[in-house]
Design a protein around this motif. Structure first.
Motif, PDB file in Angstrom:
ATOM      1  N   ARG A 189     -19.652  13.033 -19.917  1.00 31.99           N
ATOM      2  CA  ARG A 189     -18.089  12.339 -19.705  1.00 31.99           C
ATOM      3  C   ARG A 189     -17.047  12.125 -19.038  1.00 31.99           C
ATOM      4  NH1 ARG A 189     -16.905  11.483 -25.335  1.00 31.99           N
ATOM      5  NH2 ARG A 189     -14.971  10.937 -24.692  1.00 31.99           N
ATOM      6  N   LEU A 190     -17.096  13.804 -17.889  1.00 31.77           N
ATOM      7  CA  LEU A 190     -16.068  14.570 -17.255  1.00 31.77           C
ATOM      8  C   LEU A 190     -16.469  12.846 -15.364  1.00 31.77           C
ATOM      9  CD1 LEU A 190     -14.224  16.247 -16.037  1.00 31.77           C
ATOM     10  CD2 LEU A 190     -16.241  18.396 -15.107  1.00 31.77           C
ATOM     11  N   SER A 191     -18.323  13.317 -15.249  1.00 32.93           N
ATOM     12  CA  SER A 191     -18.409  12.965 -14.068  1.00 32.93           C
ATOM     13  C   SER A 191     -17.730  11.257 -14.607  1.00 32.93           C
ATOM     14  CB  SER A 191     -20.315  12.867 -14.010  1.00 32.93           C
ATOM     15  OG  SER A 191     -20.378  11.349 -13.712  1.00 32.93           O
ATOM     16  N   SER A 192     -17.626  10.828 -15.274  1.00 34.12           N
ATOM     17  CA  SER A 192     -17.415   8.905 -15.950  1.00 34.12           C
ATOM     18  C   SER A 192     -14.785   9.463 -15.337  1.00 34.12           C
ATOM     19  CB  SER A 192     -17.168   8.437 -17.533  1.00 34.12           C
ATOM     20  OG  SER A 192     -16.116   7.359 -17.528  1.00 34.12           O
ATOM     21  N   VAL A 193     -14.827  10.135 -15.829  1.00 33.00           N
ATOM     22  CA  VAL A 193     -13.369  10.081 -15.910  1.00 33.00           C
ATOM     23  C   VAL A 193     -12.801  10.501 -14.091  1.00 33.00           C
ATOM     24  CG1 VAL A 193     -11.205  12.294 -16.234  1.00 33.00           C
ATOM     25  CG2 VAL A 193     -13.008  11.457 -17.876  1.00 33.00           C
ATOM     26  N   LEU A 194     -13.470  12.122 -13.341  1.00 30.46           N
ATOM     27  CA  LEU A 194     -13.939  11.603 -12.059  1.00 30.46           C
ATOM     28  C   LEU A 194     -13.834   9.974 -11.426  1.00 30.46           C
ATOM     29  CD1 LEU A 194     -15.112  15.149 -11.276  1.00 30.46           C
ATOM     30  CD2 LEU A 194     -12.474  14.324 -11.558  1.00 30.46           C
ATOM     31  N   GLU A 195     -14.682   9.495 -11.838  1.00 32.15           N
ATOM     32  CA  GLU A 195     -15.096   8.008 -11.513  1.00 32.15           C
ATOM     33  C   GLU A 195     -14.079   7.405 -11.350  1.00 32.15           C
ATOM     34  OE1 GLU A 195     -18.337   6.100 -13.285  1.00 32.15           O
ATOM     35  OE2 GLU A 195     -18.630   4.408 -11.264  1.00 32.15           O
ATOM     36  N   VAL A 196     -13.702   7.350 -12.383  1.00 30.49           N
ATOM     37  CA  VAL A 196     -11.821   5.818 -12.650  1.00 30.49           C
ATOM     38  C   VAL A 196     -11.186   6.889 -11.639  1.00 30.49           C
ATOM     39  CG1 VAL A 196     -11.019   5.668 -14.306  1.00 30.49           C
ATOM     40  CG2 VAL A 196     -12.725   5.444 -15.284  1.00 30.49           C
ATOM     41  N   ILE A 197     -10.726   8.242 -11.418  1.00 29.65           N
ATOM     42  CA  ILE A 197      -9.595   8.282 -11.247  1.00 29.65           C
ATOM     43  C   ILE A 197      -9.785   8.266  -9.374  1.00 29.65           C
ATOM     44  CG2 ILE A 197      -8.326  10.274  -9.855  1.00 29.65           C
ATOM     45  CD1 ILE A 197      -8.456  11.909 -12.643  1.00 29.65           C
ATOM     46  N   TYR A 198     -11.229   8.359  -9.208  1.00 30.90           N
ATOM     47  CA  TYR A 198     -11.371   8.425  -7.342  1.00 30.90           C
ATOM     48  C   TYR A 198     -11.630   7.004  -6.782  1.00 30.90           C
ATOM     49  CZ  TYR A 198     -13.595   9.277  -3.175  1.00 30.90           C
ATOM     50  OH  TYR A 198     -13.441   9.099  -1.448  1.00 30.90           O
ATOM     51  N   LEU A 199     -12.409   5.867  -7.985  1.00 28.62           N
ATOM     52  CA  LEU A 199     -12.142   4.168  -7.521  1.00 28.62           C
ATOM     53  C   LEU A 199     -10.290   3.795  -7.762  1.00 28.62           C
ATOM     54  CD1 LEU A 199     -14.113   2.745 -10.553  1.00 28.62           C
ATOM     55  CD2 LEU A 199     -14.596   2.582  -8.091  1.00 28.62           C
ATOM     56  N   ILE A 200      -9.430   4.223  -8.821  1.00 31.05           N
ATOM     57  CA  ILE A 200      -8.186   4.254  -8.090  1.00 31.05           C
ATOM     58  C   ILE A 200      -7.175   4.548  -6.935  1.00 31.05           C
ATOM     59  CG2 ILE A 200      -5.626   4.608  -9.387  1.00 31.05           C
ATOM     60  CD1 ILE A 200      -7.209   4.873 -12.002  1.00 31.05           C
ATOM     61  N   PHE A 201      -7.960   6.187  -6.875  1.00 28.61           N
ATOM     62  CA  PHE A 201      -7.851   6.202  -5.051  1.00 28.61           C
ATOM     63  C   PHE A 201      -8.549   5.339  -4.106  1.00 28.61           C
ATOM     64  CE2 PHE A 201      -8.528   8.586  -1.282  1.00 28.61           C
ATOM     65  CZ  PHE A 201      -6.955   9.434  -0.958  1.00 28.61           C
ATOM     66  N   ASN A 202      -9.873   5.078  -4.701  1.00 29.66           N
ATOM     67  CA  ASN A 202     -10.161   4.142  -3.731  1.00 29.66           C
ATOM     68  C   ASN A 202      -9.673   2.991  -2.517  1.00 29.66           C
ATOM     69  OD1 ASN A 202     -11.747   5.678  -1.567  1.00 29.66           O
ATOM     70  ND2 ASN A 202     -13.831   5.688  -3.192  1.00 29.66           N
ATOM     71  N   GLU A 203      -8.900   2.085  -4.573  1.00 29.10           N
ATOM     72  CA  GLU A 203      -8.114   0.996  -4.356  1.00 29.10           C
ATOM     73  C   GLU A 203      -7.085   0.902  -3.066  1.00 29.10           C
ATOM     74  OE1 GLU A 203     -10.239  -1.845  -4.749  1.00 29.10           O
ATOM     75  OE2 GLU A 203      -8.115  -2.884  -4.266  1.00 29.10           O
ATOM     76  N   GLY A 204      -6.754   2.568  -3.391  1.00 30.12           N
ATOM     77  CA  GLY A 204      -4.779   2.625  -2.860  1.00 30.12           C
ATOM     78  C   GLY A 204      -5.459   2.664  -1.311  1.00 30.12           C
ATOM     79  N   TYR A 205      -6.574   3.330  -1.104  1.00 30.78           N
ATOM     80  CA  TYR A 205      -6.844   3.637   0.392  1.00 30.78           C
ATOM     81  C   TYR A 205      -7.150   2.468   1.321  1.00 30.78           C
ATOM     82  CZ  TYR A 205      -8.442   7.485   3.798  1.00 30.78           C
ATOM     83  OH  TYR A 205      -8.567   8.301   4.710  1.00 30.78           O
ATOM     84  N   SER A 206      -8.115   1.698   0.301  1.00 28.23           N
ATOM     85  CA  SER A 206      -8.874   0.897   1.564  1.00 28.23           C
ATOM     86  C   SER A 206      -8.674  -0.995   0.536  1.00 28.23           C
ATOM     87  CB  SER A 206     -10.147   1.402   1.962  1.00 28.23           C
ATOM     88  OG  SER A 206     -10.436   2.195   2.775  1.00 28.23           O
ATOM     89  N   ALA A 207      -8.036  -1.610  -0.225  1.00 30.31           N
ATOM     90  CA  ALA A 207      -7.650  -2.539  -1.024  1.00 30.31           C
ATOM     91  C   ALA A 207      -8.948  -3.363  -0.744  1.00 30.31           C
ATOM     92  CB  ALA A 207      -6.332  -3.483  -0.596  1.00 30.31           C
ATOM     93  N   THR A 208      -9.465  -3.633  -1.124  1.00 31.98           N
ATOM     94  CA  THR A 208     -10.666  -4.036  -1.383  1.00 31.98           C
ATOM     95  C   THR A 208     -10.583  -5.846  -1.437  1.00 31.98           C
ATOM     96  OG1 THR A 208     -10.685  -5.252  -3.810  1.00 31.98           O
ATOM     97  CG2 THR A 208     -12.236  -2.920  -3.139  1.00 31.98           C
ATOM     98  N   ALA A 209      -9.409  -6.039  -1.224  1.00 32.14           N
ATOM     99  CA  ALA A 209      -8.400  -8.128  -0.852  1.00 32.14           C
ATOM    100  C   ALA A 209      -6.990  -8.232  -1.226  1.00 32.14           C
ATOM    101  CB  ALA A 209      -9.222  -7.964  -2.259  1.00 32.14           C
TER     102      ALA A 209
END
Length: 424
Positions: A189-209
């Protein structure tokens, strides 16, 4: 925010309080009601009450406690209206003397950090889709309103609202307990938590669209969530690894965009614009992560170590690309991925030469997972360009431009393609 009349000053104050207090408020209510969806609704009811009353009465001395007390009153009213009244009222009655004048300073209890941690794990439960986890996390932990999440992800507000409603229903139907899991479940579950936070960061860092290369607000929100999590779980090395990674990457934000919003690639960035405070915070978090593991890297700490190599170099040419290639090799063993192999190819090309990188990339062209990944032809085009194979490079840049959904990135790639065109 909800459609209740309030002065601009009051609305600003309430917005600020909500961003600070909402997650702890929902977490405390969820522990009390054992229902995350109901907790979020009660918190919203308290917010509406604040919007109605604070413009007249002023912001209370302890706004978080005021919201909690008001929400608990609404909870009592709710339970009184349903068949669970006797049981739930007894539970709530033990926590609060409802008939007495409310003690606003006692509205938040000593368990709030545990409650917040439970809320983080619940919002990021694997029973939800990745998109639902992201939306629910931003809503309940980030304190963002639905329209803010929709704007951040260029989605319709109704779609985000429905996604959040379905997520809460899914949690309820699956009877997901409001708790921090233990043992192997906790690791997963911690892996899932970290994944979600990093997804949010990455979308801000390099917007997909969209038109913007970056969305800094999402980076800041992910960083805030990561710092909160690090405070709640100080002995988890990967949490510090993720924070280190985000701190160091975020340090480059001001240098990643040109005066007209165009992307500026790593080697072309003005490193004087890199935020040294964030770099310092990131390096400290990485050191803490390494100290907790005796020097071993997890997935996020390994990526942070790579980012640290860039942060320590005064120029792109001084970067220790050989070490970065080794780190990517180690990262690939931890988490085999064609994207990591693509990044290793870039590092190896910088350390040894473009031929070495091209040899790896050519093997990746048949990789199904990269079929729609625009950075594969982009990287291949860069190697071909450096080798003087300009016609092939131009075709690769044009193909990458067709594949990306980001307008700024498309322009950059088409410009690179044009640079490969022989001039008369």
């Amino acid at each position: 925010m909800v459609g209740v009349t309030a002065t601009t000053d009051s609305r600003s104050a309430i917005d600020a309080v909500w961003r600070i207090e909402s997650a702890r408020l929902i977490a405390g209510l969820a522990r009390m009601t054992r229902d995350v969806g109901l907790a979020e609704e009660l918190a919203q009811d308290a917010l509406v009450a604040a919007l109605e009353q604070w413009p007249e009465s002023g912001v209370p001395r302890n706004p978080g406690a005021w919201l909690m007390t008001t929400a608990k009153r609404r909870a009592v009213d709710t339970f009184r209206r349903n068949e669970r009244y006797e049981k739930k009222l007894g539970e709530i009655g033990r926590e609060q003397e409802y008939e007495e004048e409310p003690d606003f300073t006692a509205g938040l209890d000593d368990h709030i950090e545990d409650d917040l941690l439970r809320l983080v794990f619940t919002a990021c439960h694997p029973v939800l889709s990745t998109e639902a986890r992201v939306a629910l996390t931003l809503k309940m932990i980030g304190g963002l309103q639905t329209h803010e999440i929709a704007r951040a992800f260029l989605a319709k507000e109704t779609a985000i609202a429905q996604r959040i409603v379905r997520a809460k229903k899914t949690l309820g139907d699956a009877k997901v307990p409001f708790e921090v899991p233990e043992g192997a479940d906790r690791v997963a579950r911690l892996s899932s938590v970290l994944e979600v936070i990093y997804l949010i960061f990455n979308e801000g860092y390099s917007a997909t669209a969209g038109e913007d290369w970056m969305r800094p607000a999402l980076c800041e929100e992910a960083l805030r969530l990561g710092r909160i999590l690090a405070g709640l779980m100080p002995k988890e090395p990967e949490v510090h690894g993720l924070v280190a990674l985000m701190e160091i990457q975020a340090s480059r934000s001001a240098a990643r965009v040109g005066p007209n919003g165009e992307p500026v690639l790593l080697m072309d960035q003005d490193r004087a614009k890199w935020n040294r405070i964030l770099i310092g915070r990131g390096l400290a978090a990485l050191e803490l992560s390494e100290s907790l593991t005796g020097g071993a890297f997890g997935v996020y700490a390994a990526q942070a170590a790579i980012a640290a190599c860039h942060a320590r170099a005064r120029t792109g040419e001084e970067t220790d690309w050989a070490r970065i290639a080794v780190l990517y090799e180690g990262l690939g063993k931890l988490n085999p991925s064609p994207v990591i192999e693509l990044n290793r190819a870039v590092a190896l090309s910088m350390a040894v030469g473009p031929e070495a990188g091209l040899e790896i990339v050519d093997k990746l062209t048949s990789e199904p997972a990269l079929k729609s990944y625009h950075l594969l032809p982009s990287v291949r085009g860069d190697f071909l360009s450096k080798l003087g194979r300009l016609d092939e490079a131009r075709a690769e840049f044009e193909r990458a431009a067709e594949m990306t959904g980001n307008d700024r990135e498309r322009t950059l790639l088409l410009n690179r393609a044009a640079e490969c065109t022989p001039r008369d």
